[in-house]
Design a protein around this motif. Sequence first.
Motif, mmCIF file in Angstrom:
data_model
loop_
_atom_site.group_PDB
_atom_site.id
_atom_site.type_symbol
_atom_site.label_atom_id
_atom_site.label_comp_id
_atom_site.label_asym_id
_atom_site.label_seq_id
_atom_site.Cartn_x
_atom_site.Cartn_y
_atom_site.Cartn_z
ATOM 1 N N THR A 22 0.858 -1.188 0.000
ATOM 2 C CA THR A 22 0.000 0.000 0.000
ATOM 3 C C THR A 22 0.890 1.232 0.000
ATOM 4 O O THR A 22 1.975 1.217 0.574
ATOM 5 C CB THR A 22 -0.927 0.046 1.233
ATOM 6 N N TRP A 23 0.446 2.297 -0.669
ATOM 7 C CA TRP A 23 1.179 3.554 -0.724
ATOM 8 C C TRP A 23 0.214 4.643 -1.159
ATOM 9 O O TRP A 23 -0.887 4.371 -1.612
ATOM 10 C CB TRP A 23 2.383 3.463 -1.657
ATOM 11 N N SER A 24 0.631 5.882 -1.006
ATOM 12 C CA SER A 24 -0.193 6.994 -1.485
ATOM 13 C C SER A 24 0.638 7.840 -2.438
ATOM 14 O O SER A 24 1.868 7.845 -2.381
ATOM 15 C CB SER A 24 -0.727 7.837 -0.333
ATOM 16 N N ARG A 25 -0.061 8.542 -3.301
ATOM 17 C CA ARG A 25 0.612 9.309 -4.331
ATOM 18 C C ARG A 25 -0.252 10.512 -4.690
ATOM 19 O O ARG A 25 -1.457 10.385 -4.840
ATOM 20 C CB ARG A 25 0.783 8.388 -5.530
ATOM 21 N N ALA A 26 0.354 11.667 -4.812
ATOM 22 C CA ALA A 26 -0.340 12.859 -5.312
ATOM 23 C C ALA A 26 -0.250 12.830 -6.834
ATOM 24 O O ALA A 26 0.823 12.586 -7.390
ATOM 25 C CB ALA A 26 0.312 14.121 -4.766
#
Length: 169
Positions: free
Chosen positions: A134-138
């Motif tokens: 899992t990760w987040s990205r703009a």
Amino acid sequence: MRTLCLLSILPLALAACDRQPAEGEASQDAIPVEPDQGIGDGATPPSPAPPPSPAPSSSDAPGEPAQGIPAALQGRWGLTPADCTSTRGDAKGLLRVSPTTLTFYESVGRLGAVRARSADSIEAEFAFTGEGMTWSRAMTLKATGDTLTRIDRAGGEAPATYAYGKCAT
């Protein structure tokens, strides 16, 4: 004999102490409720319900969720024309955009906080899952005709820009 009688009454007495009131029967420690929904002890009534969610902004198309991905960006987009026509499941450059998700070859990004939005673009955070991670990205997505530009911002790295072509179906 007297001891035997007392011992046989003891479980009944204990059971009566643990007895729960039947449906519709008031318990001894029930607190009366006042007509204004107060609890009868001078306490203030419960807080009012929270205000309704704000109405969709004028940039939201009918039937589109408020603050979702704009309709102009939704659909299938390929980095190469072959990504749009592959029947073998190997279209690694295919991007499917729905009202709330970005679906890549082996990952899915769910729309998070929206920073900016117009009829043909969105700048937002996406929470990704894929291959056990899992990760987040703009990201910024912008449609210009049949081209979708995706600008991917990962932490302190320089932004990466990708150009996709609109798939026929």
